[in-house]
Design a protein around this motif. Structure first.
Motif, PDB file in Angstrom:
ATOM      1  N   VAL A 172      28.276  39.842  49.701  1.00 20.14           N
ATOM      2  CA  VAL A 172      28.310  40.015  48.256  1.00 20.14           C
ATOM      3  C   VAL A 172      28.118  38.662  47.603  1.00 20.14           C
ATOM      4  O   VAL A 172      28.815  37.703  47.928  1.00 20.14           O
ATOM      5  N   GLY A 173      27.167  38.579  46.696  1.00 20.57           N
ATOM      6  CA  GLY A 173      26.952  37.359  45.935  1.00 20.57           C
ATOM      7  C   GLY A 173      27.442  37.544  44.517  1.00 20.57           C
ATOM      8  O   GLY A 173      27.150  38.562  43.885  1.00 20.57           O
ATOM      9  N   ILE A 174      28.217  36.599  44.037  1.00 13.74           N
ATOM     10  CA  ILE A 174      28.677  36.612  42.651  1.00 13.74           C
ATOM     11  C   ILE A 174      28.002  35.436  41.958  1.00 13.74           C
ATOM     12  O   ILE A 174      28.165  34.285  42.356  1.00 13.74           O
ATOM     13  N   LEU A 175      27.231  35.748  40.931  1.00 16.80           N
ATOM     14  CA  LEU A 175      26.437  34.759  40.226  1.00 16.80           C
ATOM     15  C   LEU A 175      26.902  34.701  38.776  1.00 16.80           C
ATOM     16  O   LEU A 175      26.968  35.717  38.088  1.00 16.80           O
ATOM     17  N   GLY A 206      35.169  28.867  39.490  1.00 16.14           N
ATOM     18  CA  GLY A 206      36.143  27.918  40.012  1.00 16.14           C
ATOM     19  C   GLY A 206      36.921  27.148  38.966  1.00 16.14           C
ATOM     20  O   GLY A 206      37.606  26.182  39.294  1.00 16.14           O
ATOM     21  N   GLY A 207      36.848  27.571  37.719  1.00 16.15           N
ATOM     22  CA  GLY A 207      37.606  26.893  36.666  1.00 16.15           C
ATOM     23  C   GLY A 207      38.894  27.631  36.355  1.00 16.15           C
ATOM     24  O   GLY A 207      39.346  28.504  37.114  1.00 16.15           O
ATOM     25  N   THR A 208      39.483  27.292  35.227  1.00 12.43           N
ATOM     26  CA  THR A 208      40.727  27.947  34.808  1.00 12.43           C
ATOM     27  C   THR A 208      40.501  28.883  33.626  1.00 12.43           C
ATOM     28  O   THR A 208      41.455  29.409  33.066  1.00 12.43           O
ATOM     29  N   ASP A 209      39.232  29.092  33.256  1.00 10.96           N
ATOM     30  CA  ASP A 209      38.929  30.033  32.174  1.00 10.96           C
ATOM     31  C   ASP A 209      39.074  31.466  32.693  1.00 10.96           C
ATOM     32  O   ASP A 209      39.156  31.721  33.891  1.00 10.96           O
ATOM     33  N   GLY A 210      39.117  32.410  31.781  1.00  8.68           N
ATOM     34  CA  GLY A 210      39.351  33.805  32.135  1.00  8.68           C
ATOM     35  C   GLY A 210      38.319  34.391  33.079  1.00  8.68           C
ATOM     36  O   GLY A 210      38.651  35.108  34.025  1.00  8.68           O
ATOM     37  N   VAL A 211      37.045  34.117  32.841  1.00 10.00           N
ATOM     38  CA  VAL A 211      35.999  34.672  33.698  1.00 10.00           C
ATOM     39  C   VAL A 211      36.112  34.102  35.106  1.00 10.00           C
ATOM     40  O   VAL A 211      36.022  34.836  36.093  1.00 10.00           O
ATOM     41  N   SER A 212      36.321  32.799  35.226  1.00  3.98           N
ATOM     42  CA  SER A 212      36.464  32.196  36.556  1.00  3.98           C
ATOM     43  C   SER A 212      37.656  32.773  37.305  1.00  3.98           C
ATOM     44  O   SER A 212      37.568  33.060  38.508  1.00  3.98           O
ATOM     45  N   LYS A 250      39.683  36.635  41.505  1.00  4.74           N
ATOM     46  CA  LYS A 250      40.398  37.863  41.901  1.00  4.74           C
ATOM     47  C   LYS A 250      39.457  38.835  42.615  1.00  4.74           C
ATOM     48  O   LYS A 250      39.813  39.382  43.659  1.00  4.74           O
ATOM     49  N   TRP A 251      38.268  39.064  42.047  1.00  2.66           N
ATOM     50  CA  TRP A 251      37.314  39.979  42.668  1.00  2.66           C
ATOM     51  C   TRP A 251      36.871  39.470  44.028  1.00  2.66           C
ATOM     52  O   TRP A 251      36.736  40.247  44.980  1.00  2.66           O
ATOM     53  N   ALA A 252      36.635  38.185  44.134  1.00  7.59           N
ATOM     54  CA  ALA A 252      36.222  37.612  45.421  1.00  7.59           C
ATOM     55  C   ALA A 252      37.297  37.858  46.474  1.00  7.59           C
ATOM     56  O   ALA A 252      36.986  38.228  47.616  1.00  7.59           O
ATOM     57  N   GLU A 253      38.551  37.661  46.103  1.00  9.84           N
ATOM     58  CA  GLU A 253      39.646  37.875  47.050  1.00  9.84           C
ATOM     59  C   GLU A 253      39.742  39.341  47.472  1.00  9.84           C
ATOM     60  O   GLU A 253      39.914  39.649  48.659  1.00  9.84           O
ATOM     61  N   VAL A 254      39.626  40.258  46.526  1.00  6.11           N
ATOM     62  CA  VAL A 254      39.671  41.691  46.847  1.00  6.11           C
ATOM     63  C   VAL A 254      38.533  42.058  47.793  1.00  6.11           C
ATOM     64  O   VAL A 254      38.733  42.763  48.780  1.00  6.11           O
ATOM     65  N   LEU A 255      37.341  41.580  47.488  1.00  6.70           N
ATOM     66  CA  LEU A 255      36.194  41.884  48.344  1.00  6.70           C
ATOM     67  C   LEU A 255      36.362  41.307  49.742  1.00  6.70           C
ATOM     68  O   LEU A 255      36.013  41.956  50.741  1.00  6.70           O
ATOM     69  N   LYS A 256      36.917  40.097  49.844  1.00  6.48           N
ATOM     70  CA  LYS A 256      37.177  39.501  51.158  1.00  6.48           C
ATOM     71  C   LYS A 256      38.196  40.323  51.935  1.00  6.48           C
ATOM     72  O   LYS A 256      38.043  40.548  53.137  1.00  6.48           O
TER      73      LYS A 256
END
Length: 90
Positions: free
Chosen positions: A4-7, A12-18, A23-29
């Motif tokens: 899965v690629g997330i573009l 990697g920041g502290t903003d809401g989207v990052s 969170k999504w990356a961790e769930v997918l992993k």
């Protein structure tokens, strides 16, 4: 499983989207997928930098203004060319 690629323009920041991407990356992993992050700006995570999607480049800011505020720096044909050219670069 699958890859899965997330573009996004920034990860990697502290903003809401990052944080949401983290969170999504961790769930997918946890589901067994391999997750790859690609962004114009990489904060504190491992990923691939694609400079063409960084949102604070002068040409990106100009395209943003002309897309969402007013088409003032280009005629329509040149604007369309710039959008399609950037898409090809990315």
């Amino acid at each position: 499983m699958s890859r899965v690629g997330i573009l996004h323009y920034k990860v990697g920041g502290t903003d809401g989207v990052s944080l949401e991407i983290d969170k999504w990356a961790e769930v997918l992993k946890e589901m067994g997928h391999s997750v790859y992050l690609c962004a114009g700006e990489i904060g504190n995570v491992e990923g691939t930098v694609i400079k063409a999607i960084f949102h604070h480049r002068p040409d990106a800011e100009r395209l943003y203004r002309n897309t969402f505020i007013a088409l003032s720096d280009y005629d329509e044909a040149v604007y369309n060319f710039e959008i399609h050219h950037l898409a090809e670069v990315i």
